[in-house]
Design a protein around this motif. Structure first.
Motif, PDB file in Angstrom:
ATOM      1  N   TYR A  22      -3.983  29.440 -61.525  1.00 50.24           N
ATOM      2  CA  TYR A  22      -3.457  30.673 -60.946  1.00 50.24           C
ATOM      3  C   TYR A  22      -2.876  30.515 -59.544  1.00 50.24           C
ATOM      4  CZ  TYR A  22      -6.051  32.831 -64.789  1.00 50.24           C
ATOM      5  OH  TYR A  22      -6.528  33.185 -66.025  1.00 50.24           O
ATOM      6  N   SER A  23      -2.897  29.331 -58.970  1.00 51.05           N
ATOM      7  CA  SER A  23      -2.452  29.156 -57.588  1.00 51.05           C
ATOM      8  C   SER A  23      -1.010  29.597 -57.375  1.00 51.05           C
ATOM      9  CB  SER A  23      -2.601  27.692 -57.154  1.00 51.05           C
ATOM     10  OG  SER A  23      -3.947  27.376 -56.910  1.00 51.05           O
ATOM     11  N   ALA A  24      -0.104  29.223 -58.283  1.00 53.55           N
ATOM     12  CA  ALA A  24       1.311  29.540 -58.109  1.00 53.55           C
ATOM     13  C   ALA A  24       1.547  31.050 -58.103  1.00 53.55           C
ATOM     14  CB  ALA A  24       2.140  28.874 -59.207  1.00 53.55           C
ATOM     15  N   SER A  25       0.895  31.761 -59.022  1.00 55.78           N
ATOM     16  CA  SER A  25       1.085  33.216 -59.083  1.00 55.78           C
ATOM     17  C   SER A  25       0.477  33.906 -57.865  1.00 55.78           C
ATOM     18  CB  SER A  25       0.474  33.772 -60.370  1.00 55.78           C
ATOM     19  OG  SER A  25       1.154  33.284 -61.505  1.00 55.78           O
ATOM     20  N   PHE A  26      -0.717  33.466 -57.453  1.00 56.77           N
ATOM     21  CA  PHE A  26      -1.297  34.027 -56.232  1.00 56.77           C
ATOM     22  C   PHE A  26      -0.394  33.750 -55.028  1.00 56.77           C
ATOM     23  CE2 PHE A  26      -5.756  34.325 -58.030  1.00 56.77           C
ATOM     24  CZ  PHE A  26      -5.934  35.664 -57.701  1.00 56.77           C
ATOM     25  N   PHE A  27       0.131  32.522 -54.959  1.00 57.90           N
ATOM     26  CA  PHE A  27       1.024  32.145 -53.864  1.00 57.90           C
ATOM     27  C   PHE A  27       2.225  33.088 -53.801  1.00 57.90           C
ATOM     28  CE2 PHE A  27       4.404  29.783 -51.825  1.00 57.90           C
ATOM     29  CZ  PHE A  27       3.783  29.030 -50.838  1.00 57.90           C
ATOM     30  N   ALA A  28       2.829  33.383 -54.950  1.00 62.26           N
ATOM     31  CA  ALA A  28       3.996  34.265 -55.003  1.00 62.26           C
ATOM     32  C   ALA A  28       3.644  35.693 -54.588  1.00 62.26           C
ATOM     33  CB  ALA A  28       4.594  34.258 -56.412  1.00 62.26           C
ATOM     34  N   VAL A  29       2.478  36.178 -55.033  1.00 58.25           N
ATOM     35  CA  VAL A  29       2.057  37.529 -54.655  1.00 58.25           C
ATOM     36  C   VAL A  29       1.884  37.622 -53.150  1.00 58.25           C
ATOM     37  CG1 VAL A  29       0.189  39.214 -54.811  1.00 58.25           C
ATOM     38  CG2 VAL A  29       1.006  38.078 -56.870  1.00 58.25           C
ATOM     39  N   TYR A  30       1.242  36.629 -52.552  1.00 54.45           N
ATOM     40  CA  TYR A  30       1.091  36.620 -51.101  1.00 54.45           C
ATOM     41  C   TYR A  30       2.451  36.564 -50.413  1.00 54.45           C
ATOM     42  CZ  TYR A  30      -3.981  36.234 -50.554  1.00 54.45           C
ATOM     43  OH  TYR A  30      -5.328  36.502 -50.518  1.00 54.45           O
ATOM     44  N   PHE A  31       3.364  35.764 -50.948  1.00 55.89           N
ATOM     45  CA  PHE A  31       4.699  35.622 -50.364  1.00 55.89           C
ATOM     46  C   PHE A  31       5.395  36.980 -50.263  1.00 55.89           C
ATOM     47  CE2 PHE A  31       9.272  35.172 -50.777  1.00 55.89           C
ATOM     48  CZ  PHE A  31       9.587  34.182 -49.862  1.00 55.89           C
ATOM     49  N   PHE A  32       5.459  37.696 -51.375  1.00 53.88           N
ATOM     50  CA  PHE A  32       6.199  38.962 -51.384  1.00 53.88           C
ATOM     51  C   PHE A  32       5.417  40.070 -50.685  1.00 53.88           C
ATOM     52  CE2 PHE A  32       8.302  36.758 -54.958  1.00 53.88           C
ATOM     53  CZ  PHE A  32       9.606  36.869 -54.517  1.00 53.88           C
ATOM     54  N   TYR A  33       4.094  40.034 -50.785  1.00 54.83           N
ATOM     55  CA  TYR A  33       3.334  41.073 -50.080  1.00 54.83           C
ATOM     56  C   TYR A  33       3.555  40.965 -48.579  1.00 54.83           C
ATOM     57  CZ  TYR A  33      -0.264  43.659 -47.746  1.00 54.83           C
ATOM     58  OH  TYR A  33      -0.904  44.520 -46.882  1.00 54.83           O
ATOM     59  N   TYR A  34       3.395  39.777 -48.023  1.00 56.52           N
ATOM     60  CA  TYR A  34       3.519  39.655 -46.574  1.00 56.52           C
ATOM     61  C   TYR A  34       4.962  39.759 -46.099  1.00 56.52           C
ATOM     62  CZ  TYR A  34      -1.367  38.965 -45.631  1.00 56.52           C
ATOM     63  OH  TYR A  34      -2.721  39.176 -45.491  1.00 56.52           O
ATOM     64  N   GLY A  35       5.919  39.506 -46.999  1.00 54.08           N
ATOM     65  CA  GLY A  35       7.302  39.798 -46.651  1.00 54.08           C
ATOM     66  C   GLY A  35       7.504  41.288 -46.423  1.00 54.08           C
ATOM     67  N   GLY A  36       6.962  42.113 -47.336  1.00 53.02           N
ATOM     68  CA  GLY A  36       7.039  43.568 -47.160  1.00 53.02           C
ATOM     69  C   GLY A  36       6.166  44.066 -46.037  1.00 53.02           C
ATOM     70  N   GLY A  44       1.742  33.687 -47.943  1.00 50.87           N
ATOM     71  CA  GLY A  44       1.960  34.884 -47.136  1.00 50.87           C
ATOM     72  C   GLY A  44       2.641  34.571 -45.824  1.00 50.87           C
ATOM     73  N   SER A  45       2.276  33.455 -45.221  1.00 49.92           N
ATOM     74  CA  SER A  45       2.893  33.065 -43.950  1.00 49.92           C
ATOM     75  C   SER A  45       4.369  32.745 -44.130  1.00 49.92           C
ATOM     76  CB  SER A  45       2.164  31.856 -43.361  1.00 49.92           C
ATOM     77  OG  SER A  45       0.808  32.153 -43.129  1.00 49.92           O
ATOM     78  N   ILE A  46       4.701  32.063 -45.244  1.00 48.88           N
ATOM     79  CA  ILE A  46       6.108  31.763 -45.505  1.00 48.88           C
ATOM     80  C   ILE A  46       6.899  33.053 -45.733  1.00 48.88           C
ATOM     81  CG2 ILE A  46       7.711  30.641 -47.103  1.00 48.88           C
ATOM     82  CD1 ILE A  46       5.533  28.580 -47.659  1.00 48.88           C
ATOM     83  N   GLY A  47       6.317  33.966 -46.530  1.00 45.62           N
ATOM     84  CA  GLY A  47       6.982  35.239 -46.769  1.00 45.62           C
ATOM     85  C   GLY A  47       7.181  36.028 -45.490  1.00 45.62           C
ATOM     86  N   PHE A  48       6.163  36.027 -44.639  1.00 45.90           N
ATOM     87  CA  PHE A  48       6.256  36.723 -43.355  1.00 45.90           C
ATOM     88  C   PHE A  48       7.341  36.103 -42.490  1.00 45.90           C
ATOM     89  CE2 PHE A  48       5.139  37.995 -39.104  1.00 45.90           C
ATOM     90  CZ  PHE A  48       4.519  39.224 -39.227  1.00 45.90           C
ATOM     91  N   VAL A  81      10.950  35.147 -32.996  1.00 42.70           N
ATOM     92  CA  VAL A  81       9.624  34.840 -32.451  1.00 42.70           C
ATOM     93  C   VAL A  81       8.567  34.946 -33.551  1.00 42.70           C
ATOM     94  CG1 VAL A  81       7.821  35.642 -30.871  1.00 42.70           C
ATOM     95  CG2 VAL A  81      10.184  35.481 -30.076  1.00 42.70           C
ATOM     96  N   CYS A  82       8.575  36.058 -34.283  1.00 46.45           N
ATOM     97  CA  CYS A  82       7.594  36.262 -35.347  1.00 46.45           C
ATOM     98  C   CYS A  82       7.788  35.257 -36.474  1.00 46.45           C
ATOM     99  CB  CYS A  82       7.695  37.684 -35.897  1.00 46.45           C
ATOM    100  SG  CYS A  82       7.236  38.969 -34.717  1.00 46.45           S
ATOM    101  N   GLY A  83       9.051  34.993 -36.820  1.00 50.30           N
ATOM    102  CA  GLY A  83       9.328  34.082 -37.918  1.00 50.30           C
ATOM    103  C   GLY A  83       8.889  32.659 -37.625  1.00 50.30           C
ATOM    104  N   MET A  84       9.178  32.163 -36.420  1.00 45.51           N
ATOM    105  CA  MET A  84       8.766  30.806 -36.063  1.00 45.51           C
ATOM    106  C   MET A  84       7.242  30.699 -36.010  1.00 45.51           C
ATOM    107  SD  MET A  84      11.568  29.680 -33.183  1.00 45.51           S
ATOM    108  CE  MET A  84      10.767  28.087 -32.989  1.00 45.51           C
ATOM    109  N   GLY A  85       6.601  31.745 -35.526  1.00 45.49           N
ATOM    110  CA  GLY A  85       5.140  31.743 -35.507  1.00 45.49           C
ATOM    111  C   GLY A  85       4.564  31.679 -36.908  1.00 45.49           C
ATOM    112  N   ALA A  86       5.183  32.397 -37.838  1.00 42.85           N
ATOM    113  CA  ALA A  86       4.684  32.406 -39.218  1.00 42.85           C
ATOM    114  C   ALA A  86       4.871  31.044 -39.884  1.00 42.85           C
ATOM    115  CB  ALA A  86       5.398  33.493 -40.022  1.00 42.85           C
ATOM    116  N   VAL A  87       5.950  30.341 -39.534  1.00 45.89           N
ATOM    117  CA  VAL A  87       6.153  28.995 -40.081  1.00 45.89           C
ATOM    118  C   VAL A  87       5.017  28.073 -39.642  1.00 45.89           C
ATOM    119  CG1 VAL A  87       7.621  26.947 -39.995  1.00 45.89           C
ATOM    120  CG2 VAL A  87       8.652  29.205 -40.294  1.00 45.89           C
ATOM    121  N   VAL A  88       4.680  28.125 -38.353  1.00 42.01           N
ATOM    122  CA  VAL A  88       3.582  27.299 -37.838  1.00 42.01           C
ATOM    123  C   VAL A  88       2.263  27.717 -38.489  1.00 42.01           C
ATOM    124  CG1 VAL A  88       2.256  26.716 -35.772  1.00 42.01           C
ATOM    125  CG2 VAL A  88       4.746  26.806 -35.669  1.00 42.01           C
ATOM    126  N   GLU A  89       2.079  29.015 -38.679  1.00 43.90           N
ATOM    127  CA  GLU A  89       0.873  29.504 -39.349  1.00 43.90           C
ATOM    128  C   GLU A  89       0.755  28.921 -40.750  1.00 43.90           C
ATOM    129  OE1 GLU A  89      -0.229  33.806 -39.064  1.00 43.90           O
ATOM    130  OE2 GLU A  89       0.171  33.737 -41.217  1.00 43.90           O
TER     131      GLU A  89
END
Length: 405
Positions: free
Chosen positions: A14-28, A147-151, A258-266
């Protein structure tokens, strides 16, 4: 659940699906949360009112999170409940867009959106940890990196979009991110609610009894206190970072960068943490220690160095603190939560600490900022960050694994 350590299985279903959910959730989530103050100030509202509105959204979160946690432990699986929430969020985003010039309708709709959207992240965190029972290969820190990548991508892309096209599509962008989660949510495990009576199959403990049971554990209360102070320590800067950026001659594009670069490091920090967790070399106590110590760096950078570039540096270093805290706090709450109300205990603990600390920071920070300027926010953040370190070392090492009781 067999323990709060990470499973040793090399492959995860389930890692890939959880990863995708976090990606889109934190993007929104990035659009809704990070740009909210800038959105409201561009509509002509004061900083104090922004603090009030954002605090109301967090109060809504505090009210709805226990409800969501109780429902997922007692009646509906987390998957079914969160899919229902996505649909509600989509409808509310459309309402906010339509009622943007009607404050009497717009503000309640905004608060209601937060009441549904904000608890999503804590329920996801609890769901991932509980899903290790059916998929021992799940690693929270690796999944949370999605989530960090999505953010990060959302910060960069949305900042440029708003700079060029304005704020009319602000809520529609959020709706798009949330609705995209539906196919990935449908692929995730249906964990049976644990708060059920074995004799009749009906509901188990009442919501009030669940709260009393969780708070009965001393280690749970210590975890709740330390995590609340952590959120209070960084939110005076985090919640009003857009104002600090504007004061230093930046705009939406700079703020997004600023927020985007921080999220990449996160994201990178979370992946590094995942490696050490897999090897069994990084406990939640070590993560929390690193989070608290590194949390003092951002306010120091802003205070000591002029211009915009210290904001980038401070955000990058703060992101390391966030990564360690996300993992440490989720694992800590998992360790001290009772198994049959685990989703409730974890999600409510994460939410109560986040909301309590953030509301205090938003209200006090907005009040002080209107009267003394943005510098006072940085001093407040530094003082609380430093004070939380001895608090943690004096009280925070009494963690007891619920499975050992």
């Amino acid at each position: 659940m067999r323990g709060c350590g990470v499973g040793r299985c090399e492959r995860s279903r389930y890692s890939a699906s959880f990863f995708a959910v976090y990606f889109f959730y934190y993007g929104g989530y990035c659009i809704f949360s990070s740009y909210m103050v800038m959105y409201l100030t561009n509509k002509g509202y004061s900083v104090t009112l922004c603090g009030l509105i954002t605090s109301l959204t967090l109060i809504a979160n505090l009210i709805t999170e226990p409800i969501g946690g109780y429902i997922t432990d007692t009646f509906l699986s987390a998957r079914r409940f969160l899919m229902m929430c996505v649909g509600i969020i989509g409808v509310l985003c459309l309402l906010c867009t339509w009622a943007a010039d009607m404050p009497w309708l717009y503000f309640p709709a905004l608060v209601a959106t937060a009441g549904v959207a904000y608890p999503f992240s804590q329920l996801l965190d609890a769901w991932v940890n509980c899903s290790r029972e059916v998929d021992p290969g799940l690693t929270y820190s690796r999944i949370r990196a999605g989530g960090s990548i999505g953010f990060a991508l959302s910060s960069l892309v949305v900042g440029g979009y708003l700079k060029r096209y304005g704020w009319d599509g602000y809520f529609l962008l959020q709706a798009g991110f949330f609705l995209t989660m539906i196919p990935f949510l449908s692929d995730l495990p249906d964990i049976k609610p644990g708060n059920r009576r074995r004799d009749t199959g009906g509901p188990g403990m009442s919501p009030l009894c669940c709260i009393k049971t969780a708070l009965r554990e001393h280690s749970y209360c210590i975890c709740l206190l330390v995590c609340t102070v952590y959120w209070f320590s960084h939110r005076p800067v985090g919640s009003y970072l857009s104002l600090i950026v504007e004061e230093r001659s930046g705009g939406p594009g700079t703020y997004g960068a600023v927020c985007g670069m921080g999220a990449v490091v996160e994201c990178l920090a979370l992946l590094v943490v995942a490696v050490y967790q897999k090897r069994g070399k990084l406990s939640h106590i070590a993560c929390m220690t690193g989070a608290l110590v590194s949390g003092i760096i951002r306010p120091m950078c802003i205070l000591l160095l002029p211009g915009v570039w210290p904001l980038y540096l401070g955000q990058l270093l703060q992101s390391v603190s966030f990564a360690l805290f996300y993992v440490g706090s989720a694992e800590w709450f998992t360790c001290v939560s009772y198994p049959y109300i685990r989703i409730f205990s974890i999600s409510v603990g994460l939410t109560a600490s986040s909301v309590g600390g953030t509301i205090a920071a938003n209200l006090l920070g907005g009040f002080l900022c209107d009267r003394l300027g943005t510098d006072v926010l940085v001093w407040l953040s530094l003082a609380i960050s430093v004070g939380n370190i001895p608090l943690f070392f004096l009280m925070g090492h009494g963690c007891v694994r619920r499975e050992e009781l």
